[in-house]
Design a protein around this motif. Structure first.
Motif, PDB file in Angstrom:
ATOM      1  N   SER A  42      -6.748   9.879  -1.894  1.00  0.00           N
ATOM      2  CA  SER A  42      -5.486  10.448  -2.344  1.00  0.00           C
ATOM      3  C   SER A  42      -5.358  10.319  -3.854  1.00  0.00           C
ATOM      4  O   SER A  42      -6.067   9.539  -4.499  1.00  0.00           O
ATOM      5  N   ASN A  43      -4.444  11.099  -4.397  1.00  0.00           N
ATOM      6  CA  ASN A  43      -4.135  11.058  -5.820  1.00  0.00           C
ATOM      7  C   ASN A  43      -2.623  11.181  -5.958  1.00  0.00           C
ATOM      8  O   ASN A  43      -2.029  12.173  -5.532  1.00  0.00           O
ATOM      9  N   ASP A  44      -2.020  10.173  -6.550  1.00  0.00           N
ATOM     10  CA  ASP A  44      -0.568  10.142  -6.701  1.00  0.00           C
ATOM     11  C   ASP A  44      -0.225  10.249  -8.179  1.00  0.00           C
ATOM     12  O   ASP A  44      -0.470   9.326  -8.955  1.00  0.00           O
ATOM     13  N   GLN A  45       0.287  11.392  -8.577  1.00  0.00           N
ATOM     14  CA  GLN A  45       0.664  11.628  -9.964  1.00  0.00           C
ATOM     15  C   GLN A  45       2.182  11.762 -10.087  1.00  0.00           C
ATOM     16  O   GLN A  45       2.705  12.750 -10.598  1.00  0.00           O
ATOM     17  N   GLY A  46       2.889  10.800  -9.566  1.00  0.00           N
ATOM     18  CA  GLY A  46       4.332  10.812  -9.662  1.00  0.00           C
ATOM     19  C   GLY A  46       4.959  11.848  -8.750  1.00  0.00           C
ATOM     20  O   GLY A  46       5.081  11.648  -7.547  1.00  0.00           O
ATOM     21  N   ALA A  47       5.354  12.971  -9.337  1.00  0.00           N
ATOM     22  CA  ALA A  47       6.015  14.011  -8.550  1.00  0.00           C
ATOM     23  C   ALA A  47       5.061  14.714  -7.607  1.00  0.00           C
ATOM     24  O   ALA A  47       5.486  15.348  -6.647  1.00  0.00           O
ATOM     25  N   GLU A  48       3.773  14.621  -7.879  1.00  0.00           N
ATOM     26  CA  GLU A  48       2.790  15.308  -7.051  1.00  0.00           C
ATOM     27  C   GLU A  48       1.861  14.310  -6.381  1.00  0.00           C
ATOM     28  O   GLU A  48       1.302  13.437  -7.037  1.00  0.00           O
ATOM     29  N   SER A  65      -3.391  17.513  -8.251  1.00  0.00           N
ATOM     30  CA  SER A  65      -4.054  16.357  -8.831  1.00  0.00           C
ATOM     31  C   SER A  65      -5.375  16.031  -8.147  1.00  0.00           C
ATOM     32  O   SER A  65      -6.337  15.598  -8.793  1.00  0.00           O
ATOM     33  N   LEU A  66      -5.470  16.260  -6.861  1.00  0.00           N
ATOM     34  CA  LEU A  66      -6.676  15.921  -6.119  1.00  0.00           C
ATOM     35  C   LEU A  66      -7.813  16.904  -6.373  1.00  0.00           C
ATOM     36  O   LEU A  66      -8.943  16.669  -5.970  1.00  0.00           O
ATOM     37  N   SER A  67      -7.548  18.007  -7.028  1.00  0.00           N
ATOM     38  CA  SER A  67      -8.618  18.948  -7.358  1.00  0.00           C
ATOM     39  C   SER A  67      -9.574  18.358  -8.378  1.00  0.00           C
ATOM     40  O   SER A  67     -10.719  18.815  -8.501  1.00  0.00           O
ATOM     41  N   ARG A  68      -9.154  17.316  -9.097  1.00  0.00           N
ATOM     42  CA  ARG A  68     -10.008  16.681 -10.099  1.00  0.00           C
ATOM     43  C   ARG A  68     -10.731  15.453  -9.543  1.00  0.00           C
ATOM     44  O   ARG A  68     -11.937  15.334  -9.655  1.00  0.00           O
ATOM     45  N   HIS A  69      -9.993  14.555  -8.938  1.00  0.00           N
ATOM     46  CA  HIS A  69     -10.557  13.342  -8.345  1.00  0.00           C
ATOM     47  C   HIS A  69      -9.434  12.625  -7.613  1.00  0.00           C
ATOM     48  O   HIS A  69      -8.256  12.991  -7.729  1.00  0.00           O
ATOM     49  N   ALA A  70      -9.790  11.584  -6.866  1.00  0.00           N
ATOM     50  CA  ALA A  70      -8.804  10.740  -6.202  1.00  0.00           C
ATOM     51  C   ALA A  70      -8.603   9.467  -7.008  1.00  0.00           C
ATOM     52  O   ALA A  70      -9.437   9.104  -7.850  1.00  0.00           O
ATOM     53  N   THR A  71      -7.505   8.795  -6.762  1.00  0.00           N
ATOM     54  CA  THR A  71      -7.239   7.515  -7.418  1.00  0.00           C
ATOM     55  C   THR A  71      -7.074   6.371  -6.415  1.00  0.00           C
ATOM     56  O   THR A  71      -6.901   5.231  -6.807  1.00  0.00           O
ATOM     57  N   GLU A  72      -7.117   6.701  -5.134  1.00  0.00           N
ATOM     58  CA  GLU A  72      -6.996   5.666  -4.115  1.00  0.00           C
ATOM     59  C   GLU A  72      -7.803   6.048  -2.882  1.00  0.00           C
ATOM     60  O   GLU A  72      -7.877   7.225  -2.512  1.00  0.00           O
ATOM     61  N   ALA A  73      -8.423   5.051  -2.289  1.00  0.00           N
ATOM     62  CA  ALA A  73      -9.138   5.232  -1.022  1.00  0.00           C
ATOM     63  C   ALA A  73      -8.546   4.259  -0.013  1.00  0.00           C
ATOM     64  O   ALA A  73      -8.093   3.172  -0.362  1.00  0.00           O
ATOM     65  N   ALA A  74      -8.553   4.660   1.264  1.00  0.00           N
ATOM     66  CA  ALA A  74      -7.994   3.786   2.298  1.00  0.00           C
ATOM     67  C   ALA A  74      -8.759   3.957   3.595  1.00  0.00           C
ATOM     68  O   ALA A  74      -9.200   5.057   3.939  1.00  0.00           O
ATOM     69  N   TRP A  75      -8.906   2.852   4.306  1.00  0.00           N
ATOM     70  CA  TRP A  75      -9.511   2.817   5.633  1.00  0.00           C
ATOM     71  C   TRP A  75      -8.486   2.111   6.523  1.00  0.00           C
ATOM     72  O   TRP A  75      -8.123   0.962   6.273  1.00  0.00           O
ATOM     73  N   TYR A  76      -8.008   2.750   7.586  1.00  0.00           N
ATOM     74  CA  TYR A  76      -6.919   2.110   8.328  1.00  0.00           C
ATOM     75  C   TYR A  76      -6.770   2.658   9.742  1.00  0.00           C
ATOM     76  O   TYR A  76      -7.181   3.781  10.048  1.00  0.00           O
ATOM     77  N   GLY A  77      -6.179   1.840  10.588  1.00  0.00           N
ATOM     78  CA  GLY A  77      -5.732   2.268  11.897  1.00  0.00           C
ATOM     79  C   GLY A  77      -4.259   2.605  11.824  1.00  0.00           C
ATOM     80  O   GLY A  77      -3.517   2.028  11.020  1.00  0.00           O
ATOM     81  N   ALA A  78      -3.817   3.546  12.664  1.00  0.00           N
ATOM     82  CA  ALA A  78      -2.409   3.943  12.675  1.00  0.00           C
ATOM     83  C   ALA A  78      -1.983   4.255  14.100  1.00  0.00           C
ATOM     84  O   ALA A  78      -2.745   4.833  14.874  1.00  0.00           O
ATOM     85  N   VAL A  79      -0.777   3.855  14.452  1.00  0.00           N
ATOM     86  CA  VAL A  79      -0.216   4.164  15.764  1.00  0.00           C
ATOM     87  C   VAL A  79       1.242   4.548  15.601  1.00  0.00           C
ATOM     88  O   VAL A  79       1.899   4.172  14.619  1.00  0.00           O
ATOM     89  N   GLY A  80       1.765   5.289  16.559  1.00  0.00           N
ATOM     90  CA  GLY A  80       3.174   5.648  16.511  1.00  0.00           C
ATOM     91  C   GLY A  80       3.667   6.159  17.838  1.00  0.00           C
ATOM     92  O   GLY A  80       2.893   6.554  18.710  1.00  0.00           O
ATOM     93  N   MET A 103       0.833  -1.174   0.000  1.00  0.00           N
ATOM     94  CA  MET A 103       0.000   0.000   0.000  1.00  0.00           C
ATOM     95  C   MET A 103       0.881   1.241   0.000  1.00  0.00           C
ATOM     96  O   MET A 103       1.840   1.322   0.730  1.00  0.00           O
ATOM     97  N   LYS A 104       0.559   2.193  -0.844  1.00  0.00           N
ATOM     98  CA  LYS A 104       1.371   3.403  -0.936  1.00  0.00           C
ATOM     99  C   LYS A 104       0.718   4.548  -0.192  1.00  0.00           C
ATOM    100  O   LYS A 104      -0.491   4.677  -0.120  1.00  0.00           O
ATOM    101  N   ASN A 105       1.565   5.395   0.344  1.00  0.00           N
ATOM    102  CA  ASN A 105       1.133   6.712   0.795  1.00  0.00           C
ATOM    103  C   ASN A 105       0.090   6.730   1.897  1.00  0.00           C
ATOM    104  O   ASN A 105      -0.854   7.513   1.842  1.00  0.00           O
ATOM    105  N   LEU A 106       0.208   5.860   2.880  1.00  0.00           N
ATOM    106  CA  LEU A 106      -0.561   6.031   4.107  1.00  0.00           C
ATOM    107  C   LEU A 106       0.258   7.001   4.947  1.00  0.00           C
ATOM    108  O   LEU A 106       1.137   6.607   5.708  1.00  0.00           O
ATOM    109  N   VAL A 107      -0.027   8.279   4.783  1.00  0.00           N
ATOM    110  CA  VAL A 107       0.895   9.296   5.270  1.00  0.00           C
ATOM    111  C   VAL A 107       0.265  10.173   6.331  1.00  0.00           C
ATOM    112  O   VAL A 107      -0.937  10.202   6.522  1.00  0.00           O
ATOM    113  N   ASN A 108       1.143  10.935   7.008  1.00  0.00           N
ATOM    114  CA  ASN A 108       0.707  11.937   7.983  1.00  0.00           C
ATOM    115  C   ASN A 108      -0.271  11.352   8.981  1.00  0.00           C
ATOM    116  O   ASN A 108      -1.308  11.937   9.271  1.00  0.00           O
ATOM    117  N   ALA A 109       0.047  10.197   9.512  1.00  0.00           N
ATOM    118  CA  ALA A 109      -0.922   9.481  10.334  1.00  0.00           C
ATOM    119  C   ALA A 109      -1.353  10.253  11.562  1.00  0.00           C
ATOM    120  O   ALA A 109      -2.461  10.090  12.043  1.00  0.00           O
TER     121      ALA A 109
END
Length: 284
Positions: free
Chosen positions: A77-83, A189-204, A1-7
């Motif tokens: 989220s929307n991942d367009q390479g550099a953005e 990129s996210l101003s148009r639409h997303a390309t991934e959805a995620a539901w998750y728990g996070a701890v740190g 899974m990519k980009n589960l970020v800023n938890a």
């Protein structure tokens, strides 16, 4: 899974490799460099996603230390390479921010871009009496006794003349209460639409050698309702804001540290999954 970020949903970054199946590092946001960070949940990739929905079980974490956090999150989220752009909302305990160990409603954004555009702290509350980012969640689940939850929805309003902003709703029965919005102009990129959805728990945990707190209820997903934390009725939104249940064949489970935190689909269906696990020294 990519980009589960800023938890944790705060400003400040630490490059931290390690989500299973991820070829590059991810940005973890925490008030200090995060030494331990784990996620467990589901992700769904699609050409066009216009929203996400879930009923999230509400569990308190009164023993969370000041340098740690525990969260339950929905994210588009929307991942367009550099953005890369992301929007997320959910429930979390974060003593370093709130100066308490209560459960709070949280919102956040994430970005990776060549430009200086930023979307941090951009959910603008519209109905503070019904809910707002940072509010304390009073109704909590209790082990083998009470099942409390909150339904949250992030959706892009595509009606002509509206502007395509992303909105956060709290859902109660047939009624949706708008809690705030993220203007589309904040994103690339996210101003148009997303390309991934995620539901998750996070701890740190930010303390070297410190074990992260419990995720979810603090019990394994195999224990089921009233004992384990869950995301129920998980769904995506199409362009008309109509809910679409992702097929179980189109979602991927992720547990970045299966020694501590696991994911299990509900055998009864209903697009529900359980997740989480206890505090463990093996997770430090």
């Amino acid at each position: 899974m990519k980009n589960l970020v800023n938890a944790a949903g705060l400003i400040g970054q630490n490059r931290n490799p390690g989500v299973e199946g991820e070829s590059s590092t991810k940005d973890i946001t925490f008030p200090r460099p995060t030494l331990a960070n784990s996620v467990a949940g589901l992700t769904n990739r699609s050409d066009q996603v216009f929203g996400i929905y879930a009923r999230i079980s509400a569990w308190g974490h009164e023993h969370t230390k000041s340098d740690a956090y525990s969260a339950a999150v929905i994210q588009v989220s929307n991942d367009q390479g550099a953005e890369y752009n992301a929007i997320r909302a959910g429930l979390h305990t974060l003593p370093s921010l709130y100066k308490d160990t209560k459960l709070h409603l949280r919102t956040g954004t994430g970005e990776r871009a060549a430009t200086t555009r930023t979307a941090r702290g951009s959910c603008r509350s519209k109905t503070p009496t019904l809910g707002y980012p940072g509010m304390v969640v009073e109704a909590l689940s209790s082990y083998n006794q009470t099942d409390s939850s909150m339904i949250l929805q992030i959706v892009k309003d595509e009606r002509p003349g509206i502007g395509g902003d992303w909105w956060l709703y709290r859902v109660a029965g047939p009624v949706r209460f708008p809690l705030g919005r993220w203007p589309a102009s904040l994103f690339g990129s996210l101003s148009r639409h997303a390309t991934e959805a995620a539901w998750y728990g996070a701890v740190g945990s930010a303390r070297r050698g410190g074990a992260p707190p419990a995720m979810g209820s603090g019990h394994g997903p195999g224990e089921g309702y009233t004992r384990a934390a869950y995301f129920a009725d998980i769904s995506l939104m199409d362009r008309t804001a109509y809910p679409v249940y992702p097929s179980l064949g189109s979602v991927a489970a992720v547990a970045s540290d299966e020694r501590c935190y696991k994911v299990a689909m509900d055998a009864g269906g209903g697009n529900t999954f359980f997740y989480g696990g206890p505090v463990s020294r093996f997770c430090a």
